[in-house]
Design a protein around this motif. Structure first.
Motif, short mmCIF file in Angstrom:
data_model
loop_
_atom_site.label_atom_id
_atom_site.label_comp_id
_atom_site.label_asym_id
_atom_site.label_seq_id
_atom_site.Cartn_x
_atom_site.Cartn_y
_atom_site.Cartn_z
N GLN A 1 0.81 -1.34 0.08
CA GLN A 1 0.02 0.03 0.09
C GLN A 1 0.94 1.33 -0.05
OE1 GLN A 1 -2.80 -0.07 3.30
NE2 GLN A 1 -3.06 -2.61 2.99
N ALA A 2 2.01 1.37 -0.78
CA ALA A 2 2.88 2.45 -0.74
C ALA A 2 2.36 3.58 -1.54
CB ALA A 2 4.06 1.80 -1.63
N GLU A 3 2.49 4.91 -0.75
CA GLU A 3 1.98 6.00 -1.22
C GLU A 3 3.24 6.65 -2.41
OE1 GLU A 3 0.82 8.56 1.85
OE2 GLU A 3 -0.75 7.24 2.43
N HIS A 4 4.31 6.04 -1.79
CA HIS A 4 5.50 6.69 -2.84
C HIS A 4 6.54 5.41 -2.96
CE1 HIS A 4 8.76 9.22 -4.40
NE2 HIS A 4 9.35 8.74 -3.69
N THR A 5 7.07 4.93 -3.93
CA THR A 5 8.08 4.03 -4.22
C THR A 5 9.10 4.75 -4.95
OG1 THR A 5 6.57 2.56 -3.86
CG2 THR A 5 8.42 1.56 -4.77
N GLU A 6 10.42 4.26 -4.89
CA GLU A 6 11.37 4.34 -5.79
C GLU A 6 12.25 3.44 -5.74
OE1 GLU A 6 13.94 7.60 -3.98
OE2 GLU A 6 12.11 8.98 -4.01
N VAL A 7 12.60 2.70 -6.88
CA VAL A 7 13.39 1.46 -7.12
C VAL A 7 14.47 1.81 -8.16
CG1 VAL A 7 13.28 -0.79 -8.13
CG2 VAL A 7 11.23 0.18 -6.85
N VAL A 8 15.65 1.63 -7.76
CA VAL A 8 16.74 1.55 -8.66
C VAL A 8 17.53 0.40 -8.88
CG1 VAL A 8 19.01 3.02 -8.88
CG2 VAL A 8 17.23 4.05 -7.51
N ASP A 9 17.78 0.14 -10.10
CA ASP A 9 18.26 -1.16 -10.54
C ASP A 9 19.88 -0.88 -10.61
OD1 ASP A 9 19.53 -3.54 -11.51
OD2 ASP A 9 17.97 -3.49 -13.24
N LEU A 10 20.57 -1.49 -9.39
CA LEU A 10 21.87 -0.84 -9.43
C LEU A 10 22.84 -2.14 -10.40
CD1 LEU A 10 22.21 -0.26 -5.67
CD2 LEU A 10 22.13 1.53 -7.63
N SER A 11 22.17 -3.00 -11.21
CA SER A 11 22.87 -4.07 -11.72
C SER A 11 22.87 -3.70 -13.35
CB SER A 11 22.40 -5.48 -11.40
OG SER A 11 20.78 -5.51 -11.94
N ALA A 12 22.85 -2.56 -13.79
CA ALA A 12 22.88 -1.99 -15.07
C ALA A 12 21.96 -2.78 -15.96
CB ALA A 12 24.40 -2.35 -15.60
N GLY A 13 20.68 -3.12 -15.40
CA GLY A 13 19.78 -3.60 -16.19
C GLY A 13 19.43 -5.03 -16.04
N CYS A 14 20.34 -6.08 -15.37
CA CYS A 14 20.40 -7.40 -15.39
C CYS A 14 19.28 -7.81 -14.31
CB CYS A 14 21.52 -7.94 -15.52
SG CYS A 14 22.20 -8.13 -13.79
N GLY A 15 18.84 -7.02 -13.48
CA GLY A 15 17.68 -7.24 -12.32
C GLY A 15 18.14 -7.95 -11.19
N GLN A 16 19.57 -7.90 -11.11
CA GLN A 16 20.30 -8.82 -9.76
C GLN A 16 20.39 -7.80 -8.36
OE1 GLN A 16 20.98 -12.08 -9.50
NE2 GLN A 16 19.91 -12.25 -11.42
N MET A 17 20.47 -6.41 -8.41
CA MET A 17 20.76 -5.51 -7.52
C MET A 17 19.68 -4.39 -7.51
SD MET A 17 24.66 -5.42 -7.43
CE MET A 17 24.70 -4.08 -6.08
N PHE A 18 18.76 -4.42 -6.41
CA PHE A 18 18.01 -3.16 -6.40
C PHE A 18 18.11 -2.43 -5.05
CE2 PHE A 18 15.80 -5.96 -9.28
CZ PHE A 18 15.62 -5.28 -10.42
N GLU A 19 17.94 -1.33 -5.21
CA GLU A 19 17.80 -0.54 -4.00
C GLU A 19 16.45 0.42 -4.11
OE1 GLU A 19 21.23 2.14 -2.44
OE2 GLU A 19 20.09 3.62 -3.59
N VAL A 20 15.72 0.07 -2.86
CA VAL A 20 14.14 0.75 -2.92
C VAL A 20 13.97 1.71 -1.66
CG1 VAL A 20 13.54 -1.22 -4.10
CG2 VAL A 20 13.35 -1.19 -1.59
N VAL A 21 13.02 2.56 -1.82
CA VAL A 21 12.63 3.46 -0.85
C VAL A 21 11.15 3.37 -0.90
CG1 VAL A 21 12.08 5.87 -0.06
CG2 VAL A 21 14.47 5.33 -1.01
N ILE A 22 10.63 2.76 0.16
CA ILE A 22 9.20 2.68 0.27
C ILE A 22 8.39 3.40 1.31
CG2 ILE A 22 7.38 0.98 0.77
CD1 ILE A 22 9.67 -1.29 0.34
#
Length: 88
Positions: A21-42
């Motif tokens: 039920q997030a009102e704000h979400t930030e997701v950064v893919d730190l793996s250059a697009g391969c989907g292996q490392m994510f940093e999130v703000v919820i």
């Protein structure tokens, strides 16, 4: 290690928004697009009255399948009030 987890920043953001039920979400893919490392703000009202460890456990529970598919997952969790104060 797999070259791609099948998780994208966009799909992870949508899942977080729905399940937490997030009102704000930030997701950064730190793996250059391969989907292996994510940093999130919820930012979610579900975090109200929860300490940091309880918030992380809640996120881990709600995103168990997604987190198990990636190599690294870093999270920061805020209530809407905490997020508003961060922005000042």
């Amino acid at each position: 290690m797999s070259t791609h987890s099948g998780i994208t920043a966009e799909s992870l953001k949508a899942t977080i928004t729905e399940r937490l039920q997030a009102e704000h979400t930030e997701v950064v893919d730190l793996s250059a697009g391969c989907g292996q490392m994510f940093e999130v703000v919820i930012v979610s009202p579900l975090f109200k009255d929860l300490r940091l460890l309880a918030r992380h456990k809640l996120v881990n529970e709600k995103l168990k399948e997604e987190i198990s598919a990636v190599h690294a997952f870093s999270q920061k969790s805020y209530t809407p009030e905490e997020w508003a104060n961060q922005k000042k």
